[in-house]
Structure formats: structure tokens, C-alpha cells
Design an enzyme around this catalytic site. Sequence first.
Site, PDB file in Angstrom:
ATOM      1  N   CYS A  22       0.886  -1.274  -0.038  1.00 23.01           N
ATOM      2  CA  CYS A  22       0.100   0.019   0.112  1.00 23.01           C
ATOM      3  C   CYS A  22       0.945   1.193  -0.069  1.00 23.01           C
ATOM      4  CB  CYS A  22      -0.989  -0.219   1.209  1.00 23.01           C
ATOM      5  SG  CYS A  22      -2.352   1.261   0.966  1.00 23.01           S
ATOM      6  N   HIS A  28      -3.740  -5.581   1.498  1.00 22.31           N
ATOM      7  CA  HIS A  28      -3.382  -5.789   2.896  1.00 22.31           C
ATOM      8  C   HIS A  28      -3.573  -7.365   3.244  1.00 22.31           C
ATOM      9  CE1 HIS A  28      -2.839  -1.575   3.991  1.00 22.31           C
ATOM     10  NE2 HIS A  28      -3.812  -1.495   3.222  1.00 22.31           N
TER      11      HIS A  28
END
Length: 503
Positions: free
Chosen positions: A332, A431
Site C-alpha cells: 500500500c 493488505h
Amino acid sequence: MRQAHTLMVQGTTSDAGKSTLVAGLARLLWRRGVRVVPFKPQNMALNSAVTVDGGEIGRAQALQAVAAGLEPHTDMNPVLLKPSTDIGAQVIIHGRAVAQLSARDYHEYKPRAMAAVLESYGRLTEQYEAVLVEGAGSPAEINLRDRDIANMGFAEEVDCPVILIADIDRGGVFAHLVGTLDLLSPSEQARVKGFVINRFRGDIGLLQSGLDWLEERTGRPVLGVLPYLHGLFLDAEDGLADARAEKGEARLRVVAPVYPRISNHTDLDALRLHPQVDFSWVGPGQAIPPADLIVLPGSKAVQADLAWLRKQGWDDAIKRHLRYGGKIVAICGGYQMLGTQLHDPLGLEGAPGSIDGLGLLDLETVLEAEKQLHNITGTLALPGHAPVSGYEIHMGITRGPALEHPSTLLADGRPDGALSDDGQILGSYLHGLFDHPDALAALLAWAGVTDAERIDLSARRQADLERLADSIEAHMDLPRLADCFGPGAAADALRAPSIDKLA
């Protein structure tokens, strides 16, 4: 209004054990057949999860949903604050980002936030037999009492009973409990029905005189003294886990930086717990040790955290690491840092503008107002094409030639992330990248451990929830706890003899 099937857990301090107690009680009630749901009116955390209805809530409430046998839903945490600076945060209402506010401006916004809280709470009380509410911080934070929606302000609004938990491992547990109670208003004190002491280790007999004094001093029962559960693995609400697992001979050295605005650091739990991985967090001012793998986690303020990385010397350390053949995984915000440019034209995470990235992947990222929130599955673009599952939470849109070699192929047909031509760098928006046992094994093989021991994070989480519920069942006075709930399914279940756990 009085909701007899609602019980609120408040704490004397942050990290007193509120999240853990709610998770344990949720599992205990669920396995006794109660339709129970967790609820946290307002949460401030940078660890979050994507819900079944496509929103975003605190990670701790997602764990509590699992404990209750439920899919996480935005009603379980209607207000989430994600700090981006020391005095400002992104405000998320019912799972969606609605504003970036300073602490002062949010104080003015609180009546609107309370309306969202009560809307979600009303829906939950209609659907479930018991609602377990978790407070935030401490109810005795005098400067936050006005317009409070997180602790006693909520409890007073819905007229629910409260139990107060304190962490004896910090020291001063009796002062914490008595002092907190004394700082409450008379009406707030009246709704505190009992105390729980958390993380006790030692001879309980030596504590008894203190427990007797506390009950006599306050007129309220000690509902339980919960033991310190060594090695308990539960997703952290926000704070980094500081305990290192006892391991044999580790075969892979892994390090990760602790940025000022690190987010979703639970992505690294599987590495931290793996018996063959020597994992270390590296904080500000600490020397960056040699490693086989560097992981760059997510960030809520990517440009600011990248500037912090450079100030700490990580840019030079990463280049040296790559020259010696080391591997990098970036997730991310960490993935965005690897590119050539980071653009924030709207000032979503700080001052508007652009900065140079680390230049390790040929891609650029532009922050856009609409946040990407998806639960996703796919396969790794590594030998064996191991399955992965997790979620996306990001405001950046990434483009560039590096994306022609994705690191992950998603089930909906989209590519994700990038894998460098030399095979040393893997970036992804996913994630939970390490959570699936097969994905973890494939990533460890890519990093150099070809016969890694298989660990199942989900199975470990479920086992530790059971262990936590067993501890509560053994060390809390369940009939007295039932009295705190008042009449209803939860009270009936707590007074009933222990039954076999649900399959």
C-alpha cells in the site's frame, strides 16, 4: 431509552484490555448460543478492515466480529478517526471518508457524529440479542467530556450499564480504578456496575486484601481478575506488538520501519509469528540492521513518512540491501513510496504538491478523493501461483510501465502491484498479503526459505479467541456479570452451566 441487553466496557487507560475483553465476551456468549454483536461508537486507529458492506472500520471491531461469528459491518464502528497529523485526522462515518478535520473542528462536528452512532446502534439492537460496546481511551479524560460520544456520553445517551477494566501489569491498578470512578459525575458513577482487573500474574491470594478494600471503598464488585495470557495473538487495534515470540533458529531476517503514521501493521503479523523468521521493527534513531527481507508497510501520510524514511537513512540502507541481493516487499503506502513520483494535488494527506519517490519501480501515484475499499482474492505472480486474500484501502491511483509485471492477479481479472524485472522487489496494494498459508509459504520461498513451516493465521486467531473465552469463563464471576446485563438472553446464558463449545 434502556437497552437491557447492552453492556459497555470502558477502561481506565488506553490499552487496558477493552478490545480484548469485548472479543472474549463475544466469543463466550456466541458459543453459548447468544446472538451477540460488538459495537464501538468512535475509534481512533490506523489499523482498519474492509467490511462486508464495502466500508471501513477499526481492525479491533473486525476481530470482535469474528469472535461473535459475524462478518464485519460498518454499523459495528460507525465513527473511525484515522490520524494524518498530530492535530488532524480523516473522519470516516459509516465506513466512508467524509472529511479531513482538525481536532478543534472535529469537536464541533461531534453532534453529527453522535447521530451516526445512534443510527447504527439502533439497527444493531433490532437485529441482535446482546450488544457489547467498547469505549475509547478513558472516561475520566476531563478535557474530552464535553460532547463525548465514545464513553460516558454514549452510555448516558442510551442508558446502558458499564463495567470498568484496568491493567494491573502497568502498576497502580487500584489508583486507576478508584481515581477513574471518582472523576465521573454522580449519574456516570451510578452506571458503573463492577470492575475487571486484567493481565494479572502471580499469587492471587496476595491480591485478595486489595480486592476486598476496593469493593468496600467503592461499593462495587470485582467481577474478575483475568490472568496474563502469554503468547496471545489477537489483531492489534493500533499499538505495535512489542513482545517477540520465542523461536528456535530463525532462517530469515526481516526488518520493517516504524513510520510516524504507519497503518495496518497487522499485515506483518504472519511474519512476526513465524518460527523461522527473525522479525524486528526499527524505530526512529535505531540502527538499521542487516536483513534478508525489508518490508515497507502501509502509511496514512505517505509523503511525510517517506521524508521520515530519508531522514532516518532508510533510502541508502535499501539501496545497499538491494546491491547485496536482498528482497523488498512493499504494501500500500510502502508500495507507493517505491515509485518515481508521489502526487497529492488535493492535499489529502498534507500540503498539496508532489515529491520524488525512491525510484525503485517505474510508476507514479496520484492521490484522489475517492478511497478504494475492496475485499479481494487472487493469486501471486510467483512460482506456484499461491492463492492470496485480503483487502484494499487506499486513496492512490498508481500508473506506469512497472505495472506490466504485476505481483498479483486478482480474481476479478485486475492485475495488482508490480514485480521488478530482477525479481528483488514486490509491491502490492493488498493488505493481508502474508495471511494465507500458501501465500506466506510462497513469499518466504521467494525470499529464501524454500521449505518454510506452514502456519495458518486464521486458525491461530480462532484458537486464541477460544483460549481467551476459556479464561474469562474460568476467572470471571459470570452470575454477577449477568446481573450487569439485566434481563435477557445474555444474562440467561451467563447464568447457565457451561456447555460444549460450538463446532
